[in-house]
Design a protein around this motif. Sequence first.
Motif, mmCIF file in Angstrom:
data_model
loop_
_atom_site.group_PDB
_atom_site.id
_atom_site.type_symbol
_atom_site.label_atom_id
_atom_site.label_comp_id
_atom_site.label_asym_id
_atom_site.label_seq_id
_atom_site.Cartn_x
_atom_site.Cartn_y
_atom_site.Cartn_z
ATOM 1 N N VAL B 243 0.975 -1.180 -0.033
ATOM 2 C CA VAL B 243 0.067 0.360 0.334
ATOM 3 C C VAL B 243 0.542 1.490 0.129
ATOM 4 C CG1 VAL B 243 -1.676 1.151 1.722
ATOM 5 C CG2 VAL B 243 -1.918 -1.422 1.062
ATOM 6 N N MET B 244 1.620 0.943 0.825
ATOM 7 C CA MET B 244 2.717 2.544 0.897
ATOM 8 C C MET B 244 3.513 2.534 -0.108
ATOM 9 S SD MET B 244 5.715 2.402 4.214
ATOM 10 C CE MET B 244 6.757 1.319 3.693
ATOM 11 N N THR B 245 3.762 1.272 -0.886
ATOM 12 C CA THR B 245 4.412 1.233 -2.289
ATOM 13 C C THR B 245 4.205 2.216 -3.509
ATOM 14 O OG1 THR B 245 5.878 -0.056 -1.391
ATOM 15 C CG2 THR B 245 6.439 0.713 -3.819
ATOM 16 N N SER B 246 2.461 2.029 -3.258
ATOM 17 C CA SER B 246 1.862 2.611 -4.354
ATOM 18 C C SER B 246 1.418 3.442 -3.910
ATOM 19 C CB SER B 246 0.367 1.778 -4.435
ATOM 20 O OG SER B 246 -0.650 2.009 -3.428
ATOM 21 N N GLN B 247 0.871 4.323 -2.483
ATOM 22 C CA GLN B 247 0.383 5.030 -2.236
ATOM 23 C C GLN B 247 1.653 6.139 -1.935
ATOM 24 O OE1 GLN B 247 -1.777 4.224 0.712
ATOM 25 N NE2 GLN B 247 -3.431 4.072 -0.468
ATOM 26 N N GLN B 248 3.079 6.104 -1.217
ATOM 27 C CA GLN B 248 3.857 6.724 -0.841
ATOM 28 C C GLN B 248 5.138 6.355 -1.369
ATOM 29 O OE1 GLN B 248 3.802 8.818 3.576
ATOM 30 N NE2 GLN B 248 1.852 7.357 3.507
ATOM 31 N N PRO B 249 5.769 5.971 -2.551
ATOM 32 C CA PRO B 249 6.383 5.839 -3.006
ATOM 33 C C PRO B 249 8.378 6.129 -2.299
ATOM 34 C CG PRO B 249 5.323 6.830 -4.869
ATOM 35 C CD PRO B 249 4.190 6.712 -3.864
ATOM 36 N N LYS B 262 14.959 0.924 -10.214
ATOM 37 C CA LYS B 262 15.534 -0.221 -10.677
ATOM 38 C C LYS B 262 14.458 -1.314 -10.688
ATOM 39 C CE LYS B 262 19.487 0.101 -7.982
ATOM 40 N NZ LYS B 262 20.596 -1.123 -7.697
ATOM 41 N N SER B 263 14.469 -2.295 -12.031
ATOM 42 C CA SER B 263 13.482 -3.172 -11.666
ATOM 43 C C SER B 263 15.114 -3.857 -11.046
ATOM 44 C CB SER B 263 12.919 -3.585 -12.864
ATOM 45 O OG SER B 263 14.479 -4.394 -13.585
ATOM 46 N N ASN B 264 13.914 -5.681 -10.334
ATOM 47 C CA ASN B 264 14.677 -6.439 -9.685
ATOM 48 C C ASN B 264 15.478 -6.029 -8.150
ATOM 49 O OD1 ASN B 264 15.208 -7.239 -12.575
ATOM 50 N ND2 ASN B 264 14.707 -8.984 -11.310
ATOM 51 N N MET B 265 14.886 -5.051 -7.463
ATOM 52 C CA MET B 265 15.637 -3.833 -6.392
ATOM 53 C C MET B 265 16.012 -5.252 -5.364
ATOM 54 S SD MET B 265 15.881 -1.074 -5.662
ATOM 55 C CE MET B 265 15.541 0.497 -5.893
ATOM 56 N N PRO B 266 17.247 -4.615 -4.459
ATOM 57 C CA PRO B 266 17.411 -6.288 -3.879
ATOM 58 C C PRO B 266 17.319 -5.016 -2.738
ATOM 59 C CG PRO B 266 19.615 -4.474 -3.912
ATOM 60 C CD PRO B 266 18.545 -4.090 -5.220
ATOM 61 N N PHE B 267 16.728 -6.078 -1.963
ATOM 62 C CA PHE B 267 16.198 -5.524 -0.125
ATOM 63 C C PHE B 267 17.821 -5.816 0.401
ATOM 64 C CE2 PHE B 267 16.015 -6.396 4.394
ATOM 65 C CZ PHE B 267 14.626 -5.421 4.653
ATOM 66 N N SER B 268 17.624 -4.402 1.242
ATOM 67 C CA SER B 268 19.092 -3.683 1.416
ATOM 68 C C SER B 268 19.064 -4.738 3.173
ATOM 69 C CB SER B 268 19.569 -2.605 1.741
ATOM 70 O OG SER B 268 20.283 -2.329 2.830
ATOM 71 N N LEU B 269 20.400 -4.733 3.281
ATOM 72 C CA LEU B 269 20.796 -5.136 4.260
ATOM 73 C C LEU B 269 21.693 -4.810 5.698
ATOM 74 C CD1 LEU B 269 21.765 -9.233 3.935
ATOM 75 C CD2 LEU B 269 19.431 -8.191 5.001
ATOM 76 N N SER B 291 11.544 -5.678 -4.506
ATOM 77 C CA SER B 291 11.044 -5.839 -6.042
ATOM 78 C C SER B 291 9.916 -6.343 -5.573
ATOM 79 C CB SER B 291 11.285 -6.128 -6.822
ATOM 80 O OG SER B 291 12.214 -4.944 -7.694
ATOM 81 N N PHE B 292 10.092 -7.566 -4.453
ATOM 82 C CA PHE B 292 8.929 -8.490 -4.564
ATOM 83 C C PHE B 292 7.723 -7.751 -3.596
ATOM 84 C CE2 PHE B 292 6.590 -12.328 -2.128
ATOM 85 C CZ PHE B 292 6.122 -12.389 -2.737
ATOM 86 N N MET B 293 8.597 -7.150 -2.398
ATOM 87 C CA MET B 293 8.394 -7.246 -1.051
ATOM 88 C C MET B 293 7.125 -5.422 -1.267
ATOM 89 S SD MET B 293 10.737 -6.617 2.010
ATOM 90 C CE MET B 293 10.041 -5.465 2.689
ATOM 91 N N SER B 294 7.748 -4.883 -2.772
ATOM 92 C CA SER B 294 6.594 -3.643 -2.710
ATOM 93 C C SER B 294 5.687 -3.955 -3.989
ATOM 94 C CB SER B 294 7.586 -2.527 -3.473
ATOM 95 O OG SER B 294 9.314 -2.723 -3.373
ATOM 96 N N THR B 295 6.214 -5.137 -4.999
ATOM 97 C CA THR B 295 5.293 -4.755 -5.885
ATOM 98 C C THR B 295 4.692 -5.980 -5.941
ATOM 99 O OG1 THR B 295 6.807 -5.763 -7.553
ATOM 100 C CG2 THR B 295 6.817 -3.726 -6.684
ATOM 101 N N GLY B 296 5.136 -7.339 -5.630
ATOM 102 C CA GLY B 296 4.928 -8.389 -5.667
ATOM 103 C C GLY B 296 5.083 -8.958 -6.970
ATOM 104 N N ASN B 297 6.436 -8.878 -7.239
ATOM 105 C CA ASN B 297 7.263 -9.660 -8.768
ATOM 106 C C ASN B 297 8.548 -8.944 -8.274
ATOM 107 O OD1 ASN B 297 7.324 -9.627 -11.290
ATOM 108 N ND2 ASN B 297 6.533 -8.605 -11.767
ATOM 109 N N PHE B 298 9.034 -10.052 -8.776
ATOM 110 C CA PHE B 298 10.364 -10.383 -8.023
ATOM 111 C C PHE B 298 10.973 -9.107 -9.573
ATOM 112 C CE2 PHE B 298 10.461 -13.762 -5.728
ATOM 113 C CZ PHE B 298 11.018 -13.371 -4.714
ATOM 114 N N ASN B 299 10.961 -8.871 -10.461
ATOM 115 C CA ASN B 299 11.236 -7.753 -11.708
ATOM 116 C C ASN B 299 10.106 -6.868 -11.736
ATOM 117 O OD1 ASN B 299 12.578 -10.251 -12.181
ATOM 118 N ND2 ASN B 299 10.646 -10.920 -13.436
ATOM 119 N N VAL B 301 9.740 -2.575 -10.881
ATOM 120 C CA VAL B 301 10.173 -1.804 -10.315
ATOM 121 C C VAL B 301 10.168 -0.731 -9.329
ATOM 122 C CG1 VAL B 301 10.487 0.432 -12.106
ATOM 123 C CG2 VAL B 301 9.960 -1.194 -13.150
ATOM 124 N N VAL B 302 11.244 -0.866 -9.072
ATOM 125 C CA VAL B 302 11.030 0.150 -7.433
ATOM 126 C C VAL B 302 11.875 1.557 -7.839
ATOM 127 C CG1 VAL B 302 11.424 0.233 -4.714
ATOM 128 C CG2 VAL B 302 10.939 -2.178 -5.779
#
Lengths: 347, 462
Positions: B243-249, B262-269, B291-299, B301-302
């Motif tokens: 919800v946050m990614t779509s409303q408050q990117p 980027k697409s395929n955005m990594p989750f930063s450790l 990418s998966f966390m925020s869009t539901g798709n590993f590819n 675009v974030v």
Amino acid sequence: MSLNSFWFVIIAVLWIGYFILEGFDFGVGMTLKYVAKDQAERRAVLTTLGPVWDGNEVWLLVAGGATFAAFPEWYATLFSGFYLPLFLILVSLIVRGVSFEYRSKYGKPEWRGRWDNAIVISSALPALLWGVAFANIVKGVPLKDNGHGVIEYVGGFFNLLNPFALLGGLTTFFLFATHGAFFLALKTRGEIRARANYLAARTGLLTAVLAVIFLAWTTFKLTSKTDVRIFSLVVVVAWVLALGAQRLGRDGWAFLASSVTVAMVVITLFAALYPNVMPSSLDPASSLNIFNASSTHYTLKVMTYVAVVLTPIVLIYQGWTYWVFRKRISATDIASPNEGVLDKIHL
Amino acid sequence: MNALDLARWQFAITTVYHFIFVPITIGSGFLVAGLHTAWYRTNQDKYLRATKFFGKLFLINFAIGVVTGIVQEFQFGMNWSAYSRFVGDIFGAPLAMEGLLAFFLESTFLGLWIFGWDRLPKKIHMLTIWMAALGTLFSAYFILAANAWMQHPVGYVLNGSRGRAELTDIFKVLTQNTALAAFFHTIPSAFLTAGGLFAGVAGWMIAKKRDVEVAKPVMKMGLITIIISFLIVGVTGDWTARVMTSQQPMKMAAAEAAYDTKSNMPFSLLTLGTLDGSKPVFQIGLPSVLSFMSTGNFNGVVEGVNDLQKEYVAKYGPGDYKPNIPLAYWGFRLMIGFGALCALFALIVLVRLRKGNYPTSKWLLRAMISLPFLPILANSFGWIFTESARQPWVVFGLFKTAQGVSPSVGAGSVLFTMITFTALYGVLAVIEFGLMIRTIKVGPEPTPKPGAKDSDVLTMAY
């Protein structure tokens, strides 16, 4: 009646509820050390408030929330304008709430003594300050249009400490002290009740004098509305009945009459205000009224549904609480008054 | 510092402090109600003692939650009058509803519960604590709906001539997905917090071999509450993130210190950036996970901070639309980290418990003692993240924080009240912590003898 007027009435009703209920809380709190001398008596007195004080305070939160929802300009101007008095009230309410909950946890006299002092001061201060605040609202304070249609408070802290406001503060202070004593006389037995009655008879007379001057000032100098004069008269009659009932030893009638008095004081002040909600002392055009301070018709309509459905339910269950705890309490009901639950480690 | 900075600090201090106690209260209310119900159903002494003992801890917290809550409602008008004027037509309604529906319920029924032990029929008395708990839930719902409107305004029109937002659809405000996601994320975290408190206290009692029969069922209840809540928090956290990614990117980008789209955005450790937070220097991450966390798709675009900044300038005019990135980045991670650590500890203890081993080792005991604190830290960092990463907006896309401050209140006044509140809160924190510790050490009271006097039963009263 327009929705704006209706909400003006609702706000008045919320303040009436608040001042009747927390009014006696304040009264009991500020006279705690006089009406209750030893630990058993103090705990008995606090137990009369125990089940109800928090619910009583919610009336303030709802009055604040309803003002925010129905008259946002009023809420914004009042709370930012009366900044320091409201801050002192908030600090008092914080200290008071915690004091009730924490004071009897330990039996140590120093621990309890400190909380008792806190209860007295934090009950007395708001009782005084609410009167100061409302007297100022009715009398009018320096408000000015900032040129963009926003009406702001332009006075300082000391503008709020004028003679009329201080008289208002003293009036509510003694009114609540007496109202609290009536409540205690109704809710207790024995020594506490005797002291409460003794106190009520004296502060009651003082309140009468202060209230008459305050109401005369309001009705003759601030406004010439007929309804305000009639309401003022009802205040005086109700108060005389309260004092009379007290003399006859009719605790219930005395408390009822003093509740009517508190309600009528609020009604008198709101009638004096109407249709303004905050008159400006500088320029009538800069006054906030039920129209330029209000929310949209839609919001008022939504809030009307909410209030009409929920308020009766709240009144029923809050009333039920008072019924459940209707029994009088005395010092002899407190089994081990000098002990706190945290004194001894159970093993 | 000017009045704006001070008002922001004051809001941060009073709100973070208030919210230490709120989740404890919400969760504990239900857990105490559960214990009370267990006693009502089984009539076993241990449940009654547990109810009263944990009831006391609950009430000590509730007191501070209540009194600091009053400040919350009034500071909008006091320090943020311009904000109140702008949003009052919308924001005031849920606040008033909260008071009318929730605060009355909580306070009245809690009074009945505390003082009603000997006054009410057993069943009605048990129901009073459930009613109070229900009140806390309503309260959370309305205030989260109000906050959600600040994150994502809906159901309004702008009235230019009055310079404010006006309500057109209350149902949208109360049922938008931002509000629902926040509610279903916040409530289980409150349960997690209370589970931590109950399990931690009960675990300590067991390790010290004190009132073990009272503590055992509570510890189990606490640990299971932690695990279940954590799973729900995870699922709804994922929902919230989308919800946050779509409303408050910008918020998501800040949370990840993702500077470029980027697409395929990594989750930063781990990200180490330049001091002003404008560029990353060193990053390690899990490939494509963000990418998966925020869009539901590993590819998926974030969008990155820098591109969003350009977009926002085009949309809202010149200005700096980047929040404090290190704060957002670390707030987000610490929220997840502390919550996960709590769940991990709970899981370890629970697994050992299945084999019948109650924790006795020194390290396990220490882990137990940390259980009450970890969720509190997670809650605080979560809110610090979500509120600070909305900046510079107070109402996203409509109204900036800097526009909201009270023009009639000087910096000196704000400073004075801030110092006083902070000092008062500090003193109260010391007293409350002392009372909690002492209550835990004193332990559950022995069962009252039959035929005890009226007021002997008033164990929680004044």
